[in-house]
Design an enzyme around this catalytic site. Structure first.
Site, PDB file in Angstrom:
ATOM      1  N   LYS A  33      20.723  42.742  31.632  1.00 25.10           N
ATOM      2  CA  LYS A  33      21.517  43.058  32.767  1.00 25.10           C
ATOM      3  C   LYS A  33      21.757  44.601  32.717  1.00 25.10           C
ATOM      4  O   LYS A  33      21.550  45.272  33.825  1.00 25.10           O
ATOM      5  CB  LYS A  33      23.113  42.538  32.572  1.00 25.10           C
ATOM      6  N   CYS A 528      26.807  38.394  35.267  1.00 20.19           N
ATOM      7  CA  CYS A 528      27.299  37.513  34.261  1.00 20.19           C
ATOM      8  C   CYS A 528      28.783  37.169  34.416  1.00 20.19           C
ATOM      9  O   CYS A 528      29.559  38.015  34.859  1.00 20.19           O
ATOM     10  CB  CYS A 528      26.850  38.078  33.070  1.00 20.19           C
ATOM     11  N   HIS A 653      42.630  28.899  50.792  1.00 16.62           N
ATOM     12  CA  HIS A 653      41.267  30.067  51.071  1.00 16.62           C
ATOM     13  C   HIS A 653      40.081  29.021  50.792  1.00 16.62           C
ATOM     14  O   HIS A 653      39.962  28.742  49.499  1.00 16.62           O
ATOM     15  CB  HIS A 653      41.591  31.202  50.749  1.00 16.62           C
ATOM     16  N   HIS A 706      31.118  40.983  53.016  1.00 22.20           N
ATOM     17  CA  HIS A 706      30.125  41.115  52.055  1.00 22.20           C
ATOM     18  C   HIS A 706      29.263  42.085  52.345  1.00 22.20           C
ATOM     19  O   HIS A 706      28.280  42.430  51.751  1.00 22.20           O
ATOM     20  CB  HIS A 706      29.425  39.533  51.982  1.00 22.20           C
TER      21      HIS A 706
HETATM   22  N1  GLN Z   1      42.644  35.538  46.542  1.00 24.90           N
HETATM   23  C1  GLN Z   1      41.548  35.810  46.345  1.00 24.90           C
HETATM   24  C2  GLN Z   1      40.796  37.326  46.587  1.00 24.90           C
HETATM   25  O1  GLN Z   1      41.333  37.712  47.698  1.00 24.90           O
HETATM   26  C3  GLN Z   1      40.107  35.023  47.032  1.00 24.90           C
HETATM   27  C4  GLN Z   1      38.875  35.108  46.432  1.00 24.90           C
HETATM   28  C5  GLN Z   1      37.946  34.136  46.713  1.00 24.90           C
HETATM   29  O2  GLN Z   1      37.990  33.566  47.775  1.00 24.90           O
HETATM   30  N2  GLN Z   1      36.848  33.997  45.882  1.00 24.90           N
HETATM   31  O3  GLN Z   1      40.106  38.049  45.891  1.00 24.90           O
HETATM   32 ZN    ZN Z   2      36.633  33.893  49.606  1.00 27.77          ZN
END
Ligand code: GLN
Ligand code: ZN
Length: 766
Positions: A33, A528, A653, A706
């Protein structure tokens, strides 16, 4: 009489007896890494990176040989991912990537992209937490063999005196995991084109001195292809008919082969590997076709961290002895999925330690079992006795059973889900919260700034104490609240600065878990993770998040969401006990989360979000098992969220937008508000939800977190107008598509400013 002839039946002598299917490659201290990331940053050159890689391979092979394996997998090393390696092997990189001249940089461009080239997609490797690069098979891909990597690793191992068995991904698995692009047909339809390439490869490996080759076909244990048995028989009949080839070992893992097992055994392949951990004993139920085959029995769990019950494993192996020509011992899959070794884990108590087996320890378990097969169980009596003691100690440890938790769970489950109908809840929540149409919010985390990381490092190094650290984090919460107020968001969050990781944070506070010091496993590329180990009954000693939420709430008149991780996600991202059904473990975690929601509510928090980004990840590989999983997974979520009153709003979510088989389950979660990743396919997501009668509120992410790109106001407004065609304004929330912790403060501020402005614009249009 001299030179006594050996008359023992040669057929029963296995050509090899002890092996594993693959091993970790990031380095015992994540050396690969570090070196790879330094190469990407331009701080070392290719030859320095290659030297680190060669050193790791050498050490790995030496350790496997010293550990007692008599056939050693090579070519399981990878700079990034084994499926990407296979795409290179077969000449299947997409044209946009082939424009990069240097092979090293081309490889990394495919994995990570460049300024000009978007990377290939990445997705989960079956039901593990490893992610592979998804090859794109367009109509213009012309397959062609580039076997340099596997040939050079074979030579390297041979020069080291290793009994090397090159490992390659099989053609069925490679194509089944690839995706068609630019209007191409399903890649699996091109299977016949790959067969001659594999024959060529087999012959080249044989010429290079390989006695055996391992061809991995995990896809044969799934429903990903419609006719696995037929594809297996056709392909391996053709490959095994090749002349001048090594002996072929087809390795399968993560489940049972079912009809594909006799189909493979009918071909001329010399060995078949079966996963007796995931597949159970039925994985080799009475298959007369195996009479001519070496059965490589995966009895040592390659992907969980529990010590093998050697006595039980030996019993299972003995039962197999008559069923095949010979039996060899192996891990159930590559040990890529477990940490390197228990050695650095100095903080475990002796009992706990004796229950565990990481990569190195699994090799020794395989070697012990193989020795018992070769020489009889009396040869390993001491080892079996030690295993017996560990198993007994684990069974009787009081931490494994918490009567209180079990009793409470039973009574809550018996009482049933207490929430009122969705409509009633909505009315009560509206009366309490007074939110505008199109409420704006975020998913939970705010950027993990340099100051946050510095404070965490200082805490670890002992330079500041917990009090000082908490003070720093509270200051961060205050600044995140201030920012959200300035931006004019409607529902605020505290920003999660105190959390290193959304699962680890809870695991560290719950009984029944412990954290390793150096238990790193590869998640993807150089990334990792260090999953916590869930070993006993789970219980919560005290509130885990209430102080953070109430502190944040004390700074604003707007509602602040309490932020929790859901039971299925905690389960999916941990190493989990294997001595009770997953559903029971999920319910115990759910109970702890439920207790937290009740405490948050009592502390005045009106909105609580329970994240389940991993809901889809644990979906079983076979269709027949999916319904059962979804029913307990949904049950655990509802258990965790149904302890609060109808006036408390539950959010969840989810981290994906292609729901596929989980769409119905998402509706069944019965959350009041569901935020989902949908920046790329807004309308489709909403249409999918409408199609299953989903009638709660929904926040399809209006921009993609992203990417560092700041979305424009007009663009967000446009996407909201599109969403309003599928969902009325009273049910539509406005939010980014995931947490903001990986982004920079400036981007986040600019993006959210545009999000709020776009929402105001669209509100004024109605
Ligand atoms: N509540 C988390 C965040 O905002 C949700 C992260 C996720 O969906 N992986 O970081
Ligand atoms: Zn998410």
């Amino acid at each position: 009489m001299e030179g006594r002839l050996v008359t023992a039946p040669q057929l029963s002598i296995a050509p090899f007896t002890a092996t594993i299917l693959g091993s970790p490659r990031i380095g015992p201290n994540r050396e690969l890494k570090r070196a790879t990331e330094r190469y990407w940053a331009g701080r070392i050159d290719q030859s320095e990176l290659a030297a680190v890689a060669a050193g790791l391979r050498r050490d790995t092979w030496a350790a496997l040989a010293a550990g007692g394996l008599d056939s050693i997998p090579v070519n399981t090393f990878s700079y990034y991912d084994q499926i990407l390696d296979t795409a290179v092997l077969l000449g299947a990189l997409p044209p946009r990537v082939k424009t990069v001249a240097d092979p090293f940089d081309r490889y990394f461009a495919a994995a990570r992209g460049t300024d000009e080239i978007p990377p290939l997609e990445m997705t989960k490797w079956f039901d593990t937490n490893y992610h592979y690069i998804v090859p794109e098979i367009g109509p213009d891909i012309e397959f062609g063999l580039s076997p340099e990597k596997v040939l050079s690793e074979l030579t390297e191992a041979q020069e080291q005196g290793i009994s090397a068995r090159p490992v390659i991904i099989g053609p069925i698995t490679f194509l089944a995991l690839s995706k068609p692009v630019d209007g191409a047909a399903a890649p699996i339809e091109r299977l016949d084109e790959l067969v001659p390439l594999y024959i060529d490869l087999l012959q080249q490996l044989s010429a290079a001195g390989a006695q055996w080759v391992q061809i991995d076909e995990p896809v044969l244990v799934t429903d990903i292809v419609a006719n696995p048995a037929e594809l297996a028989e056709r392909t391996y009949a053709a490959l095994s008919a090749a002349t001048e080839r090594p002996s072929i070992f087809v390795a399968t893992y993560f489940g049972a082969l079912d009809a594909a097992l006799p189909a493979l055994a009918r071909t001329g392949v010399e060995a078949i590997g079966v996963d007796l951990v995931a597949g159970g004993d039925n994985a080799v139920a009475a298959v007369p076709e195996l009479a001519g085959t070496l059965l490589v029995a995966g009895v040592v769990d390659g992907r969980n961290i529990w010590r093998t019950d050697l006595r039980a494993a030996l019993g299972r192996l003995a039962a197999l002895l008559g069923s095949a020509k010979a039996v060899a011992v192996s891990t159930s899959c590559s040990t890529l999925h477990v940490p390197y070794t228990l050695d650095p884990e100095t903080e475990l108590d002796d009992a706990l330690r004796s229950w565990l087996s990481f990569g190195v320890e699994k090799v020794s378990e395989v070697a012990i079992l193989a020795r018992a097969l070769r020489e009889g169980p009396q040869a390993v009596e001491a080892e079996i006795a030690s295993s017996d003691r560990a198993i007994a100690s684990r069974k009787s440890d009081p931490r494994l059973r918490n009567g209180d938790v079990r009793a409470r769970l039973q009574s809550i489950l018996a009482a049933g889900d207490g929430r009122g109908p969705a409509e009633t809840r909505r009315e009560q929540q509206n009366a309490r919260l007074h939110l505008p149409d199109l409420p704006t919010t975020t998913i939970g985390s705010y950027p993990q700034t340099t100051e946050i990381r510095k404070a965490r490092a200082a805490l670890r190094a002992g330079e500041i104490d917990q009090v000082e650290y908490t003070k720093d984090m509270r200051a961060e919460v205050a600044s995140v609240i201030k920012l959200q107020e300035e931006l004019g968001l409607d529902v605020l969050v505290h920003g999660e600065p105190e959390r290193n990781d959304m699962v680890q944070y809870f695991a560290e506070q719950l009984d029944g878990f412990f954290a390793t010091q150096n238990g790193w496993v590869q998640s993807y590329g150089s990334r990792c993770v260090r999953p916590p180990i869930l070993f006993g009954d789970v219980s919560r000693q005290k509130p885990m998040t209430v102080e953070w939420a109430t502190y944040a709430q004390s700074l604003t008149h707007k509602p602040v969401k309490g932020m929790l991780t859901g039971p299925v996600t905690i389960l999916a991202w941990s190493f989990v006990r294997d001595d009770q059904p997953l559903a029971d473990t999920a319910n115990q975690i759910a109970l702890a989360i439920r207790d937290e929601t009740v405490d948050l509510e009592a502390a005045g928090i009106a909105i609580i979000q329970v994240d389940e980004p991993a809901l889809r990840e644990l979906l079983p590989l076979r269709s027949k098992d999916k319904g059962d999983y979804l029913s307990w997974a949904v049950g655990a979520f509802r258990l965790s969220t149904s302890g609060v009153s109808d006036a408390t709003q539950i959010h969840t979510h989810l981290c994906y937008s292609e729901f596929g088989e989980v769409i119905g389950a998402i509706a069944d979660l019965d959350a009041d508000v569901t935020s989902i990743e949908a920046a790329r396919s807004h309308m489709e997501v909403l249409d999918d939800l409408n199609a299953v009668g989903f009638s709660s509120s929904v926040g399809p992410g209006v921009y993609d977190i992203h990417s560092p790109r700041v979305p424009g106001t007009a663009e967000i407004a446009e996407s909201l107008r599109a969403a309003l065609k599928a969902v009325p304004a009273q049910r539509l929330w406005v939010n980014p598509d995931c947490g903001l912790k990986t982004r920079g403060v400036d981007e986040v501020t600019a993006s959210l400013r545009n999000l709020v402005a776009a929402t105001a614009q669209v509100r004024s249009e109605s």
